[in-house]
Design an enzyme around this catalytic site. Structure first.
Site, PDB file in Angstrom:
ATOM      1  N   GLY A   1       0.816  -1.207   0.000  1.00 31.40           N
ATOM      2  CA  GLY A   1       0.000   0.000   0.000  1.00 31.40           C
ATOM      3  C   GLY A   1       0.844   1.249   0.000  1.00 31.40           C
ATOM      4  O   GLY A   1       2.037   1.206   0.291  1.00 31.40           O
ATOM      5  N   PRO A   2       0.219   2.384  -0.321  1.00 32.96           N
ATOM      6  CA  PRO A   2       0.933   3.657  -0.376  1.00 32.96           C
ATOM      7  C   PRO A   2       1.540   4.021   0.977  1.00 32.96           C
ATOM      8  O   PRO A   2       1.090   3.494   2.007  1.00 32.96           O
ATOM      9  CB  PRO A   2      -0.154   4.663  -0.750  1.00 32.96           C
ATOM     10  CG  PRO A   2      -1.316   3.883  -1.208  1.00 32.96           C
ATOM     11  CD  PRO A   2      -1.206   2.532  -0.616  1.00 32.96           C
TER      12      PRO A   2
ATOM     13  N   GLU B   1      -3.797  34.999 -11.815  1.00 34.55           N
ATOM     14  CA  GLU B   1      -4.731  34.314 -10.913  1.00 34.55           C
ATOM     15  C   GLU B   1      -5.989  35.149 -10.685  1.00 34.55           C
ATOM     16  O   GLU B   1      -7.090  34.602 -10.559  1.00 34.55           O
ATOM     17  CB  GLU B   1      -4.059  33.973  -9.578  1.00 34.55           C
ATOM     18  CG  GLU B   1      -2.858  33.031  -9.674  1.00 34.55           C
ATOM     19  CD  GLU B   1      -3.150  31.722 -10.394  1.00 34.55           C
ATOM     20  OE1 GLU B   1      -4.302  31.243 -10.356  1.00 34.55           O
ATOM     21  OE2 GLU B   1      -2.216  31.184 -11.032  1.00 34.55           O
TER      22      GLU B   1
HETATM   23  P1  ADP Z   1       3.260   3.002   6.561  1.00 36.27           P
HETATM   24  O1  ADP Z   1       4.044   1.979   7.309  1.00 36.27           O
HETATM   25  O2  ADP Z   1       2.131   2.419   5.763  1.00 36.27           O
HETATM   26  O3  ADP Z   1       4.090   3.933   5.744  1.00 36.27           O
HETATM   27  P2  ADP Z   1       2.741   3.945   9.195  1.00 36.27           P
HETATM   28  O4  ADP Z   1       2.142   2.763   9.824  1.00 36.27           O
HETATM   29  O5  ADP Z   1       4.166   4.217   9.492  1.00 36.27           O
HETATM   30  O6  ADP Z   1       2.534   3.930   7.629  1.00 36.27           O
HETATM   31  O7  ADP Z   1       1.854   5.210   9.592  1.00 36.27           O
HETATM   32  C1  ADP Z   1       2.405   6.371  10.146  1.00 36.27           C
HETATM   33  C2  ADP Z   1       1.485   6.962  11.182  1.00 36.27           C
HETATM   34  O8  ADP Z   1       0.273   7.433  10.583  1.00 36.27           O
HETATM   35  C3  ADP Z   1       1.030   5.988  12.213  1.00 36.27           C
HETATM   36  O9  ADP Z   1       1.956   5.890  13.262  1.00 36.27           O
HETATM   37  C4  ADP Z   1      -0.302   6.549  12.663  1.00 36.27           C
HETATM   38  O10 ADP Z   1      -0.110   7.589  13.599  1.00 36.27           O
HETATM   39  C5  ADP Z   1      -0.831   7.165  11.398  1.00 36.27           C
HETATM   40  N1  ADP Z   1      -1.724   6.230  10.697  1.00 36.27           N
HETATM   41  C6  ADP Z   1      -1.549   5.744   9.455  1.00 36.27           C
HETATM   42  N2  ADP Z   1      -2.544   4.921   9.097  1.00 36.27           N
HETATM   43  C7  ADP Z   1      -3.380   4.881  10.163  1.00 36.27           C
HETATM   44  C8  ADP Z   1      -4.608   4.184  10.417  1.00 36.27           C
HETATM   45  N3  ADP Z   1      -5.166   3.389   9.515  1.00 36.27           N
HETATM   46  N4  ADP Z   1      -5.195   4.374  11.622  1.00 36.27           N
HETATM   47  C9  ADP Z   1      -4.648   5.186  12.533  1.00 36.27           C
HETATM   48  N5  ADP Z   1      -3.502   5.858  12.358  1.00 36.27           N
HETATM   49  C10 ADP Z   1      -2.872   5.716  11.186  1.00 36.27           C
HETATM   50 ZN    ZN Z   2      -3.611  29.800 -15.097  1.00 34.15          ZN
END
Ligand code: ADP
Ligand code: ZN
Length: 636
Positions: free
Chosen positions: A216-217, A440
């Site tokens: 995932g992203p 703009e």
């Molecule tokens: P990834 O590993 O997919 O890049 P992370 O798990 O490191 O993302 O997410 C970074 C932070 O963003 C988490 O620590 C949390 O605070 C927040 N976050 C991301 N997705 C969620 C989610 N589904 N629910 C709650 N918090 C989230």
């Molecule tokens: Zn323009």
């Protein structure tokens, strides 16, 4: 690649430093302090003759350099301190062994007092030579085989994986910390059951994967989910990142990998989490940088061997995360390895609302703050973006000395996260700024004056990314269907930027290229795709077929093609002339708006509307909820 250059520089600095230290070790004797002057024998004699030599003189036999010399202090000829005493300087006279040694000895022994000092070097010259040689070889090896980067020279082979279960139960992350990605959460539920009680699970005949790939992203909560699995099952969690392995010697990555797994097996059941697995698990095409491919391959192979080497029932589960599954080596995805994929998507509207609510628990809001509205205004935001948004909003409201986070601050924080830090680029000249303001203003004026448009959200002349300025509109709600009148207005809005530049500044800039392309595109689609032109009937003229890859000829004649071109041209020029007329009629408003933009740089859509409608921009008229923000429209 900037990173690579930087670390090359760093490695050269380290090398220079090491050589410097060695050279000074080699040459310097412990107390040859900086101010000691090397004097000639002649000067030395002279000092003895004139009685300027301070007694006693030290004779040093230095074992580390093999030198013999005299050292001590002598008074300076005629130079006096303030109190009248002569100034002194330290000296050192080196004797050439066998030549003048004996003569000096005789001379000094009869005239002055000599102290003998023998210096044993702490490293003998021979050993020093060997040391230098070994170090040079090491450096050479390092230079040839290291992957970009100068770190990790020491401590290689040590497992860098962090064990994250020692925080105590209060800090444990569980599923209650994960919101908005219910499907992914359900898919991994089974893993938790297994880790909690491997024996029971086995008896029931459950088959558990050794490896799970979270796809995932960035920022969608993959790491969070992996931690929550460990937290729910109350098992140790080892975490490392594929990019940790980027800066390593050949063999080091592999040995570190082995370390992690042997540690994990000791602590089973447990989870080994590998973030950014794509950085070690790239397809092995052999086309990488010299040396690098090789090191990666070793690390990757070791990981695969380790994974194949233990039984699934041993209780070590490897969870890897990536946002680029297509770049992964297929060997990784074979059965018995990462054969289970769990997709972690960007959150939907409902998911965004849940994530905002979860992270908003710790924040105080004012009554007007509407997280539901924030959720609707943040399509495409990841969980991390949303957490970041709330964090920014909380900081901003502290700075503004508010009692809680209000809606306005939430909107600001959203824009900030959306656009990244506002970049005031150094190369943005006042002239460019002026062009942008007029440009703009032209767009914004039409956006407000024309019928069948989305409400204006915001106008800014602060450059962001590649755009010098932006006029943003927000549709009232999710729009799946657009009308002909909407497109006609949209084409006119596109023309506004260029028209304003020409009208006021008498010249035009390249800033309108996007607008021109967009207007043309709209006209062409109206004619060819949507049958929205007056000239053609209910007919499609789309040239490329979605169903065939081959380039078959268009289903209409050359003549039709020419007619289409003519129709597109006439629609665009009609839009241009029409837009020009409106702007000319409202030139005063345009000027007012451009000046306001030059002054304020960023203006809220409502303020622009008030200005154009000639109302005073008074603060009292905060309409209840003038724009239902759902999606993002933009005319740069
Ligand atoms: P990834 O590993 O997919 O890049 P992370 O798990 O490191 O993302 O997410 C970074 C932070 O963003 C988490 O620590 C949390 O605070 C927040 N976050 C991301 N997705 C969620 C989610 N589904 N629910 C709650 N918090 C989230
Ligand atoms: Zn323009």
């Amino acid at each position: 690649m900037a990173k690579k250059g930087e670390s090359t520089l760093r490695s050269w600095l380290v090398i220079a430093l090491i050589i410097g230290v060695l050279v000074s070790l080699y040459r310097a004797s412990p107390d040859s302090s900086s101010k000691t002057d090397d004097v000639t024998l002649l000067e030395f004699y002279e000092a003895i003759e004139t009685g300027r030599l301070v007694q006693p003189v030290t004779r040093v036999i230095d074992a580390s350099s093999g030198e013999t010399f005299f050292t001590g202090e002598m008074e300076l000829n005629g130079d006096l301190n303030k109190d009248g005493s002569p100034k002194k300087r330290k000296y050192r006279v080196t004797l050439v062994p066998g030549e003048n040694e004996q003569v000096m000895d005789d001379l000094l022994n009869s005239r002055i007092n000599v102290k003998l000092e023998e210096r044993k070097s702490f490293i003998s010259p021979a050993i020093l030579h060997i040391l230098i040689f070994v170090l040079m070889m090491g450096l050479l090896y390092w230079l040839m085989f290291r992957r970009a980067g100068g770190g990790n020279l020491f401590g290689f082979g040590k497992s860098k994986a962090k064990l994250l279960d020692e925080d105590g139960p209060s800090k444990k992350i569980t599923f209650s910390d994960v919101a908005g990605i219910d499907e992914a959460r359900e898919e991994v539920q089974e893993i938790v059951e297994f880790l909690k009680n491997p024996e029971v699970f086995k008896k029931l005949g459950g088959r558990i994967p050794k490896g799970i790939l979270l796809v995932g992203p960035p920022g969608t909560g993959k790491t969070l989910l992996a931690k929550a699995i460990a937290g729910e099952a109350k098992v140790p969690f080892f975490a490392m990142s594929g990019s940790d392995f980027e800066e390593m010697f050949v063999g080091v990555g592999a040995s570190r990998m082995r370390d992690v797994f042997s540690e994990a097996k000791k602590r089973a059941p447990c989870i080994v989490f590998i973030d950014e697995i794509d950085s070690i698990g790239q397809k092995r095409t052999g086309a990488g940088a010299m040396g690098g491919t090789h090191a990666y391959e070793q690390t990757l192979n070791t990981m695969l061997v380790e994974m194949d080497g233990f039984n699934a029932n041993e209780g070590v589960i490897v969870i890897a995360a990536t946002n680029r599954p297509d770049t992964l080596d297929s060997a990784l995805l074979r059965p018995g390895r990462f054969d289970r994929q769990v997709v972690v998507e960007l959150p939907t509207l409902k998911g965004r609302r849940e994530i905002l609510e979860l992270h908003g628990k710790k924040i105080t809001f004012t009554p007007d703050a509407d997280l539901d509205r924030v959720a609707r205004g943040t399509p495409g935001f990841s969980g991390a973006d949303l957490a970041n948004l709330l964090n920014e909003a909380a900081l901003m409201s502290v700075r503004k000395k508010l009692d809680g986070v209000d809606m306005e601050t939430l909107d600001e924080a959203r824009d900030k996260v959306l656009w990244g830090r506002e970049r005031k680029s150094a190369g943005y000249s006042p002239k460019e700024r002026e062009y942008t303001a007029w440009h703009e203003a032209g767009h914004a004026l039409l956006q407000v004056l024309l019928p069948n448009t989305d409400p204006l959200h915001k106008v800014t002349i602060i450059p962001r990314g590649r755009a010098l300025g932006v006029t943003m509109s927000l549709p009232e709600k999710d729009v799946l269907n657009r009308t002909r009148k909407y497109f006609l207005s949209q084409m006119r809005i596109c023309c506004g930027g260029r028209i304003a530049e020409e009208l006021i500044l008498g010249d035009v800039s390249t800033g309108a290229s996007q607008d021109i392309a967009q207007a043309t595109q709209i006209a062409r689609e109206m004619v060819c795709r949507y049958a929205m032109s007056e000239k053609f009937g209910f007919q499609s003229f789309i040239e490329e077929s979605a169903f065939s890859a081959t380039n078959h000829p268009p289903a209409f004649s050359d003549e039709t093609s020419r007619e289409i071109d003519a129709e597109v041209k006439s629609m665009v020029s009609e839009a241009y002339l029409d837009a020009k007329k409106i702007i000319e009629e409202n030139r005063e408003k345009l000027e007012e708006l451009a000046k306001a933009l030059l002054e304020k740089e960023t203006m809220d859509g409502r303020d622009v509307e008030r200005l154009i409608r000639g109302e005073v921009a008074a603060e009292n008229s905060k309409e209840k909820d003038s724009s239902e923000q759902t999606a993002e429209g933009e005319n740069a």
